[in-house]
Design a protein around this motif. Structure first.
Motif, short mmCIF file in Angstrom:
data_model
loop_
_atom_site.label_atom_id
_atom_site.label_comp_id
_atom_site.label_asym_id
_atom_site.label_seq_id
_atom_site.Cartn_x
_atom_site.Cartn_y
_atom_site.Cartn_z
N ALA A 26 75.62 -114.87 65.00
CA ALA A 26 74.79 -115.21 64.23
C ALA A 26 74.18 -114.08 63.43
CB ALA A 26 73.74 -115.85 65.27
N PRO A 27 73.59 -114.40 62.34
CA PRO A 27 72.96 -113.15 61.47
C PRO A 27 71.78 -112.46 62.41
CG PRO A 27 72.98 -115.20 60.54
CD PRO A 27 73.60 -115.69 61.72
N TYR A 28 71.54 -111.62 61.84
CA TYR A 28 70.64 -110.47 62.52
C TYR A 28 69.20 -111.56 62.64
CZ TYR A 28 67.55 -106.56 63.54
OH TYR A 28 66.51 -105.83 63.96
N ALA A 29 68.63 -111.44 63.68
CA ALA A 29 67.38 -112.20 63.85
C ALA A 29 66.19 -111.33 64.28
CB ALA A 29 67.64 -113.33 65.01
N GLY A 30 66.30 -110.20 64.36
CA GLY A 30 65.24 -109.28 64.75
C GLY A 30 64.36 -108.87 63.44
N PRO A 31 63.57 -107.78 63.48
CA PRO A 31 62.53 -107.47 62.44
C PRO A 31 63.80 -106.51 61.51
CG PRO A 31 62.25 -106.29 64.55
CD PRO A 31 62.85 -107.43 64.86
N CYS A 38 56.75 -101.03 56.98
CA CYS A 38 55.74 -102.00 56.83
C CYS A 38 54.58 -101.04 56.29
CB CYS A 38 55.46 -102.38 57.97
SG CYS A 38 56.63 -103.68 58.32
N ARG A 39 54.35 -99.75 56.87
CA ARG A 39 53.25 -98.94 56.42
C ARG A 39 53.39 -98.50 54.87
NH1 ARG A 39 54.09 -94.09 58.91
NH2 ARG A 39 54.97 -93.49 56.77
N LEU A 59 62.79 -98.72 48.53
CA LEU A 59 64.25 -98.57 48.20
C LEU A 59 65.03 -99.06 49.42
CD1 LEU A 59 66.49 -98.60 45.97
CD2 LEU A 59 66.56 -96.04 46.52
N ALA A 60 64.78 -98.37 50.55
CA ALA A 60 65.62 -98.82 51.79
C ALA A 60 65.29 -100.41 52.20
CB ALA A 60 65.06 -97.85 53.17
N ALA A 61 64.22 -100.75 52.01
CA ALA A 61 63.85 -102.01 52.13
C ALA A 61 64.78 -103.20 51.31
CB ALA A 61 62.42 -102.56 52.33
N PHE A 93 57.85 -108.75 54.65
CA PHE A 93 56.66 -108.09 54.75
C PHE A 93 55.44 -109.09 55.24
CE2 PHE A 93 52.62 -106.76 52.87
CZ PHE A 93 52.68 -105.16 53.61
N GLN A 94 55.48 -110.13 54.74
CA GLN A 94 54.70 -111.21 54.97
C GLN A 94 54.51 -111.77 56.48
OE1 GLN A 94 51.82 -112.38 53.29
NE2 GLN A 94 52.20 -110.71 51.76
N THR A 95 55.95 -112.01 56.98
CA THR A 95 56.17 -112.00 58.21
C THR A 95 56.42 -111.17 59.21
OG1 THR A 95 58.53 -112.31 57.81
CG2 THR A 95 57.27 -114.25 57.33
#
Length: 103
Positions: A26-31, A38-39, A59-61, A93-95
């Motif tokens: 399955a696709p990655y389900a973690g954060p 986030c910061r 850029l990494a995100a 970011f929202q979730t």
């Protein structure tokens, strides 16, 4: 033939889903975003002058969301692919970053 609006987003989501399944499950389900990302993304949403580290986190995100900035001169999907990645990062970011948003 012109692709109807939204079709590219659906196709991209299917490609990501299928790539995750082909990679062994399955696709990655973690954060998707690290606490640092986030910061830094939260800081970029303020009126404070951004730092280079904050831009690098952004850029990494975006890269995690599938955006590749290297072919900018020859990318027929630019800026649509960048906007699609930005929407996905905004969703993450929202979730995933409530602890930074409420703090």
């Amino acid at each position: 033939m012109k692709t109807p609006p939204g079709t590219r987003s659906i196709l991209s989501a299917l490609v990501i889903l299928l790539a995750g399944c082909a990679a062994g499950g399955a696709p990655y389900a973690g954060p998707h975003l690290t606490p640092t990302e986030c910061r830094d993304l939260a800081a970029l949403r303020t009126n404070a002058p951004p730092t280079m580290a904050q831009h690098q986190s952004e850029l990494a995100a975006l890269r995690k969301a599938g955006y590749d900035p290297s072919p900018w001169y020859d990318d027929p999907y630019y800026p649509d692919d960048l906007h699609e990645a930005q929407r996905l990062v905004d969703y993450w970011f929202q979730t995933e970053c409530q602890h930074v948003q409420s703090g």
